[in-house]
Design a protein around this motif. Structure first.
Motif, PDB file in Angstrom:
ATOM      1  N   CYS A 455       0.807  -1.231   0.000  1.00 35.31           N
ATOM      2  CA  CYS A 455       0.000   0.000   0.000  1.00 35.31           C
ATOM      3  C   CYS A 455       0.835   1.274   0.000  1.00 35.31           C
ATOM      4  O   CYS A 455       0.276   2.374   0.038  1.00 35.31           O
ATOM      5  CB  CYS A 455      -0.929   0.010   1.216  1.00 35.31           C
ATOM      6  SG  CYS A 455      -2.018  -1.416   1.282  1.00 35.31           S
ATOM      7  N   ASN A 456       2.160   1.134  -0.015  1.00 35.14           N
ATOM      8  CA  ASN A 456       3.047   2.306   0.026  1.00 35.14           C
ATOM      9  C   ASN A 456       2.718   3.210   1.209  1.00 35.14           C
ATOM     10  O   ASN A 456       2.569   4.426   1.070  1.00 35.14           O
ATOM     11  CB  ASN A 456       2.971   3.097  -1.282  1.00 35.14           C
ATOM     12  CG  ASN A 456       4.057   4.175  -1.362  1.00 35.14           C
ATOM     13  OD1 ASN A 456       5.108   4.044  -0.729  1.00 35.14           O
ATOM     14  ND2 ASN A 456       3.806   5.236  -2.110  1.00 35.14           N
ATOM     15  N   ILE A 457       2.550   2.594   2.364  1.00 34.18           N
ATOM     16  CA  ILE A 457       2.326   3.371   3.583  1.00 34.18           C
ATOM     17  C   ILE A 457       3.400   2.969   4.593  1.00 34.18           C
ATOM     18  O   ILE A 457       3.606   1.787   4.861  1.00 34.18           O
ATOM     19  CB  ILE A 457       0.903   3.147   4.163  1.00 34.18           C
ATOM     20  CG1 ILE A 457       0.752   3.913   5.495  1.00 34.18           C
ATOM     21  CG2 ILE A 457       0.590   1.656   4.338  1.00 34.18           C
ATOM     22  CD1 ILE A 457      -0.656   3.968   6.007  1.00 34.18           C
ATOM     23  N   ARG A 458       4.111   3.941   5.107  1.00 29.98           N
ATOM     24  CA  ARG A 458       5.236   3.665   6.009  1.00 29.98           C
ATOM     25  C   ARG A 458       4.689   3.549   7.436  1.00 29.98           C
ATOM     26  O   ARG A 458       4.767   4.466   8.231  1.00 29.98           O
ATOM     27  CB  ARG A 458       6.281   4.768   5.868  1.00 29.98           C
ATOM     28  CG  ARG A 458       6.798   4.868   4.435  1.00 29.98           C
ATOM     29  CD  ARG A 458       7.670   6.084   4.184  1.00 29.98           C
ATOM     30  NE  ARG A 458       8.958   5.979   4.843  1.00 29.98           N
ATOM     31  CZ  ARG A 458       9.370   6.783   5.806  1.00 29.98           C
ATOM     32  NH1 ARG A 458       8.575   7.749   6.239  1.00 29.98           N
ATOM     33  NH2 ARG A 458      10.553   6.635   6.340  1.00 29.98           N
ATOM     34  N   MET A 459       4.140   2.366   7.733  1.00 32.37           N
ATOM     35  CA  MET A 459       3.398   2.202   8.986  1.00 32.37           C
ATOM     36  C   MET A 459       4.270   2.394  10.220  1.00 32.37           C
ATOM     37  O   MET A 459       3.853   3.016  11.195  1.00 32.37           O
ATOM     38  CB  MET A 459       2.722   0.829   9.022  1.00 32.37           C
ATOM     39  CG  MET A 459       1.590   0.712   8.022  1.00 32.37           C
ATOM     40  SD  MET A 459       0.618  -0.769   8.273  1.00 32.37           S
ATOM     41  CE  MET A 459      -0.259  -0.372   9.791  1.00 32.37           C
ATOM     42  N   VAL A 460       5.492   1.842  10.204  1.00 32.31           N
ATOM     43  CA  VAL A 460       6.355   1.952  11.397  1.00 32.31           C
ATOM     44  C   VAL A 460       6.814   3.396  11.619  1.00 32.31           C
ATOM     45  O   VAL A 460       6.721   3.907  12.738  1.00 32.31           O
ATOM     46  CB  VAL A 460       7.541   0.977  11.317  1.00 32.31           C
ATOM     47  CG1 VAL A 460       8.496   1.190  12.478  1.00 32.31           C
ATOM     48  CG2 VAL A 460       7.038  -0.465  11.302  1.00 32.31           C
ATOM     49  N   PRO A 461       7.308   4.114  10.576  1.00 29.85           N
ATOM     50  CA  PRO A 461       7.643   5.527  10.786  1.00 29.85           C
ATOM     51  C   PRO A 461       6.450   6.362  11.258  1.00 29.85           C
ATOM     52  O   PRO A 461       6.610   7.242  12.115  1.00 29.85           O
ATOM     53  CB  PRO A 461       8.124   5.981   9.401  1.00 29.85           C
ATOM     54  CG  PRO A 461       8.692   4.741   8.792  1.00 29.85           C
ATOM     55  CD  PRO A 461       7.796   3.641   9.254  1.00 29.85           C
ATOM     56  N   LEU A 462       5.248   6.080  10.728  1.00 32.03           N
ATOM     57  CA  LEU A 462       4.053   6.799  11.187  1.00 32.03           C
ATOM     58  C   LEU A 462       3.803   6.522  12.671  1.00 32.03           C
ATOM     59  O   LEU A 462       3.552   7.443  13.459  1.00 32.03           O
ATOM     60  CB  LEU A 462       2.825   6.363  10.374  1.00 32.03           C
ATOM     61  CG  LEU A 462       2.698   6.925   8.960  1.00 32.03           C
ATOM     62  CD1 LEU A 462       1.600   6.190   8.196  1.00 32.03           C
ATOM     63  CD2 LEU A 462       2.395   8.421   8.992  1.00 32.03           C
ATOM     64  N   LYS A 662       1.398 -14.887 -21.735  1.00 31.93           N
ATOM     65  CA  LYS A 662       2.767 -15.406 -21.810  1.00 31.93           C
ATOM     66  C   LYS A 662       3.788 -14.428 -21.240  1.00 31.93           C
ATOM     67  O   LYS A 662       4.814 -14.809 -20.710  1.00 31.93           O
ATOM     68  CB  LYS A 662       3.129 -15.745 -23.262  1.00 31.93           C
ATOM     69  CG  LYS A 662       2.245 -16.834 -23.872  1.00 31.93           C
ATOM     70  CD  LYS A 662       2.335 -18.133 -23.100  1.00 31.93           C
ATOM     71  CE  LYS A 662       1.463 -19.219 -23.717  1.00 31.93           C
ATOM     72  NZ  LYS A 662       1.363 -20.412 -22.876  1.00 31.93           N
ATOM     73  N   GLU A 663       3.503 -13.111 -21.334  1.00 29.71           N
ATOM     74  CA  GLU A 663       4.436 -12.111 -20.821  1.00 29.71           C
ATOM     75  C   GLU A 663       4.033 -11.721 -19.402  1.00 29.71           C
ATOM     76  O   GLU A 663       3.014 -11.073 -19.197  1.00 29.71           O
ATOM     77  CB  GLU A 663       4.448 -10.862 -21.721  1.00 29.71           C
ATOM     78  CG  GLU A 663       5.062 -11.091 -23.106  1.00 29.71           C
ATOM     79  CD  GLU A 663       6.531 -11.456 -23.031  1.00 29.71           C
ATOM     80  OE1 GLU A 663       7.243 -10.852 -22.216  1.00 29.71           O
ATOM     81  OE2 GLU A 663       6.959 -12.358 -23.777  1.00 29.71           O
ATOM     82  N   GLY A 664       4.783 -12.108 -18.416  1.00 26.05           N
ATOM     83  CA  GLY A 664       4.493 -11.710 -17.039  1.00 26.05           C
ATOM     84  C   GLY A 664       4.932 -10.279 -16.778  1.00 26.05           C
ATOM     85  O   GLY A 664       5.771  -9.726 -17.481  1.00 26.05           O
ATOM     86  N   GLN A 665       4.309  -9.650 -15.783  1.00 23.36           N
ATOM     87  CA  GLN A 665       4.639  -8.258 -15.453  1.00 23.36           C
ATOM     88  C   GLN A 665       5.734  -8.222 -14.393  1.00 23.36           C
ATOM     89  O   GLN A 665       5.582  -8.801 -13.328  1.00 23.36           O
ATOM     90  CB  GLN A 665       3.403  -7.534 -14.917  1.00 23.36           C
ATOM     91  CG  GLN A 665       2.272  -7.440 -15.927  1.00 23.36           C
ATOM     92  CD  GLN A 665       0.981  -7.034 -15.248  1.00 23.36           C
ATOM     93  OE1 GLN A 665       0.715  -7.421 -14.122  1.00 23.36           O
ATOM     94  NE2 GLN A 665       0.176  -6.256 -15.935  1.00 23.36           N
ATOM     95  N   VAL A 666       6.818  -7.543 -14.701  1.00 22.40           N
ATOM     96  CA  VAL A 666       7.875  -7.326 -13.714  1.00 22.40           C
ATOM     97  C   VAL A 666       8.090  -5.832 -13.594  1.00 22.40           C
ATOM     98  O   VAL A 666       8.483  -5.172 -14.561  1.00 22.40           O
ATOM     99  CB  VAL A 666       9.192  -8.021 -14.121  1.00 22.40           C
ATOM    100  CG1 VAL A 666      10.274  -7.743 -13.091  1.00 22.40           C
ATOM    101  CG2 VAL A 666       8.980  -9.525 -14.270  1.00 22.40           C
ATOM    102  N   ARG A 667       7.770  -5.292 -12.428  1.00 23.25           N
ATOM    103  CA  ARG A 667       7.945  -3.859 -12.189  1.00 23.25           C
ATOM    104  C   ARG A 667       8.669  -3.674 -10.860  1.00 23.25           C
ATOM    105  O   ARG A 667       8.570  -4.501  -9.969  1.00 23.25           O
ATOM    106  CB  ARG A 667       6.588  -3.135 -12.110  1.00 23.25           C
ATOM    107  CG  ARG A 667       5.776  -3.145 -13.395  1.00 23.25           C
ATOM    108  CD  ARG A 667       4.554  -2.235 -13.237  1.00 23.25           C
ATOM    109  NE  ARG A 667       3.811  -2.131 -14.477  1.00 23.25           N
ATOM    110  CZ  ARG A 667       2.593  -2.633 -14.667  1.00 23.25           C
ATOM    111  NH1 ARG A 667       1.986  -3.283 -13.682  1.00 23.25           N
ATOM    112  NH2 ARG A 667       1.980  -2.477 -15.818  1.00 23.25           N
ATOM    113  N   SER A 668       9.351  -2.541 -10.745  1.00 25.26           N
ATOM    114  CA  SER A 668       9.960  -2.208  -9.459  1.00 25.26           C
ATOM    115  C   SER A 668       8.857  -1.826  -8.483  1.00 25.26           C
ATOM    116  O   SER A 668       7.738  -1.483  -8.884  1.00 25.26           O
ATOM    117  CB  SER A 668      10.936  -1.043  -9.618  1.00 25.26           C
ATOM    118  OG  SER A 668      10.209   0.143  -9.912  1.00 25.26           O
ATOM    119  N   LEU A 669       9.171  -1.878  -7.188  1.00 27.18           N
ATOM    120  CA  LEU A 669       8.191  -1.487  -6.168  1.00 27.18           C
ATOM    121  C   LEU A 669       7.744  -0.046  -6.392  1.00 27.18           C
ATOM    122  O   LEU A 669       6.558   0.283  -6.250  1.00 27.18           O
ATOM    123  CB  LEU A 669       8.832  -1.654  -4.777  1.00 27.18           C
ATOM    124  CG  LEU A 669       7.894  -1.811  -3.587  1.00 27.18           C
ATOM    125  CD1 LEU A 669       6.930  -2.971  -3.777  1.00 27.18           C
ATOM    126  CD2 LEU A 669       8.696  -2.019  -2.310  1.00 27.18           C
TER     127      LEU A 669
END
Length: 679
Positions: A455-462, A662-669
């Motif tokens: 979820c792109n939420i920095r739970m520990v820093p929050l 046939k083509e899988g999705q590879v993306r950075s975080l």
């Protein structure tokens, strides 16, 4: 011994070894085991000589002699039972490693009396640094009672102490270490000096550069209080290390330690079934019927009142250990008789087992008056499988919008009513479209890293920001947090150690058995599940044959499952009635014999490499023939296997997606996160 966290603070009086005869103890130590040293201690107490123990163990004489000295010293100490020992004896006991807690147990006096007496005598822990190779002045600090203190302390910045997760154990992996690391990094940014205490060197939180100072110590009251007194931090964070530091929180607070975040009283309330149920009744939130028992008769009466099946577990163990689903009085009698350590203060908990219920959980970050729920996680396996072993999907796919809002609403209400400050995890189950609360954990949980990443939420820093808000004067970030739309799926899958224990039946149940977890991200649930399985080193096949053999309660779903595999071109093998049902639905299937029906059978098929995946849900008590050999054969042959229908369907969906794309999705975080929008 203290770092084991097995309620053992010394070598003596473990289990019932002190009641064994010398001969029985000598026989016991003849075989190497985790209990051997505790038996050796009692054997020496019973009069066994160093030579006798050497003959049985071949442990070097030096170590046995050291243990003999401790036994003799303990026998002198015990002569003072009911009172404090002489000053000389207490000083010597501390130098020889006797813990305050162990001394209090053998003398039958409060631990506080021991602590106050030794402090009055000037006997306090000292620390020496062990230099970290390749650095200029970094060190790990270890305690001793046998040397002057060589522990430099700075007071340039306010300090905060973080209590770690304790020893590595099944049921606890990277998640608490993740939380402690992110807390340390966040505190540094907020201008605090950070101190981490942990007894486990195999973690990132115990790397020399994660915190400003690191103590390798057992997480016990004696050790933590000593460091607190030495370092004088402005506060201690207990909620990022899991259950281990939470068990200390109340006693630390009683001794004047400032616990940051949710108060120990609230943590105790959440763990007290009766008190927690009263809070739920006040809020109008349903819980499954439950009770507590200390005898076989009580347990049977409660179970019959609630109605079988019931979930039973000891109230005094952690991580789902000892948890079981019980179906009748006979099973209940067997469970209660096997339970060890049950007392009126440590009863067995009995809950109604929610049949065919979907389990889910929600993490929240709260500031005492407001709470934010970033995600609801749907478990792929149904209720009855421990949450740590169940695959789960974020965001939920099959929970209705009405129930999702109910879960968010319940989580917010509970966090606000209990004045949770920091992180909280809630466990829920949905049965017949009704949401039930299972439990509340007002601390960091194993799902925090997953929710943070998906979820792109920095739970520990929050949470760290909230915990320190009174010290920094910063406003709570919670009111500003917004619900997000996640346009992709994250699937968490558990990693199991069964390949290392090939004679153990790899069936999932209420007792946690996983040793780690992985995360797969994709735009479709199917591909995310496929990626997660690949991450566990259990790559799913995209062609070949599948073997299906399910128990009677799962047979209504077997045709739908067979259709999914048939659609994707898989040859289907099936046993007995399962095969008949698949054929009656017009799906081609080849019958295969069970192990006791002759050859060739299931086992031959698996070991000969004729099937690429196996769906086998356990028959349990309903058949006199065990089917565990099927699952064990899969482990030996490295064939992917599923033991629940939910996991089997997810597998079929994953295979279908990969076949048709046939083509899988590879993306950075970062690329995945850029797709997130606010609702």
């Amino acid at each position: 011994m203290r770092s084991l966290e097995k309620d053992r603070y010394g070598l003596g009086h473990v289990k019932d070894f002190d009641t064994w005869t010398k001969e029985k103890l000598l026989n016991g130590i003849s075989t190497a085991s985790s209990e051997r040293h505790f038996m050796m201690y009692e054997a020496i107490r019973k009069g066994a000589s160093v030579e006798e123990i050497y003959e049985r163990t071949h442990i070097k004489h030096y170590f046995i002699e050291q243990m003999k000295e401790l036994v003799e010293e303990e026998e002198e100490i015990v002569k003072f039972r009911g009172s404090l020992p002489s000053d000389e004896l207490l000083i010597q006991a501390k130098k020889d490693g006797f813990a305050d807690r162990y001394l209090s147990e053998i003398l039958e006096i409060p631990e506080e009396a021991i602590r106050n007496k030794r402090i009055g005598l000037g006997v306090e822990e000292a620390w020496h640094g062990v230099h970290v190779s390749g650095t200029q002045d970094s060190a790990y600090y270890y305690s001793t009672y046998n040397a002057p203190d060589a522990n430099p302390v700075s007071y340039d910045k306010p300090k905060i102490m973080i209590l770690g997760g304790g020893p590595n154990r099944i049921g606890q992996g990277i998640e608490f270490d993740y939380c402690c690391v992110h807390a340390a990094l966040s505190l540094k940014k907020l201008g605090f000096e950070t101190i981490i205490i942990n007894c486990n060197p195999e973690t990132v939180s115990t790397d020399y550069d994660t915190s400003d100072k690191l103590y390798f110590e057992p997480l016990t009251l004696e050790d933590v209080l000593s460091i607190y007194k030495k370092e004088k931090p402005v506060g201690v964070i207990a909620q990022f290390g899991g259950q281990t530091p939470l068990n200390l929180a109340s006693d630390l607070k009683k001794n004047g330690v400032n616990i940051l975040g949710t108060s120990p009283e609230i943590i105790d309330l959440a763990e007290d079934r009766d008190q927690f149920r009263k809070v739920m009744d006040k809020l109008g939130i349903p819980m499954p019927e439950s009770g507590m028992a200390t005898t076989v008769e009580e347990a049977i009466n409660i179970a019959n009142k609630i109605g079988y099946p019931v979930m039973v577990r000891p109230s005094y163990v952690l991580g789902g250990r000892g948890m079981e689903v019980v179906y009748d009085d006979e099973m209940m009698t067997g469970y209660m008789r096997a339970a060890v350590g049950v007392t009126p203060d440590r009863p067995i908990l009995i809950d109604r087992f929610l049949v065919h219920a979907m389990e889910c959980e929600a993490d929240a970050v709260a500031d005492g008056t407001h709470a934010f729920v970033p995600a609801v996680m749907e478990h792929i396996e149904l209720a009855g499988v421990h949450s740590g072993d169940s695959a789960c999907i974020i965001p939920s796919k099959h929970i209705s919008e009405k129930n999702l809002e109910t879960i968010r609403d319940y989580t917010r209400k509970i966090a606000e009513e209990m004045h949770v400050v920091g992180l909280m995890n809630m466990q829920y189950a949905i049965e017949n479209d009704k949401v039930y609360v299972l439990e509340a954990n007002p601390r960091a949980s194993r799902t925090v890293p997953l929710v943070s990443k998906v979820c792109n939420i920095r739970m520990v820093p929050l949470a760290t920001d909230i915990l320190t808000s009174e010290l920094t004067g910063r406003k709570s970030p919670v009111p500003e947090l917004k619900t997000q739309n996640i346009p992709y799926y994250g699937v968490k899958e558990a990693v199991f150690p069964f390949n290392m224990f090939q004679e153990v039946d790899p069936v999932l149940g209420p007792e946690m058995r996983s040793t780690g977890e992985v995360l797969g991200l994709a735009e479709s649930e199917g591909e995310a599940f496929y990626k997660a399985e690949e991450g566990t080193q259990s790559r799913l096949p995209v062609e070949g044959a599948v073997l299906i053999s399910v128990n009677n309660s799962d047979k209504p779903e077997v045709v739908e499952l067979a259709q999914m595999f048939d659609r994707d071109g898989f040859k289907i093998y099936a046993t007995g009635k399962t095969c008949e049902m698949i054929r009656e639905a017009g799906i081609p299937a080849e019958h295969v014999k069970k192990g006791y029906e002759g050859r060739p059978n299931i086992q031959d098929l698996i070991l000969n490499g004729e099937v690429q995946a196996v769906i086998n849900t356990p028959i349990g008590k309903e058949d006199k023939h065990s089917d565990s050999y099927v699952r064990k054969s899969c482990i030996k042959a490295k064939v992917p296997y599923m033991t629940t229908m939910a996991a089997a369907k997810a597998t079929a969906e994953g295979i279908h997606y990969v076949q048709t794309h046939k083509e899988g999705q590879v993306r950075s975080l970062q690329e995945w996160h850029s797709m997130i929008t606010n609702k």
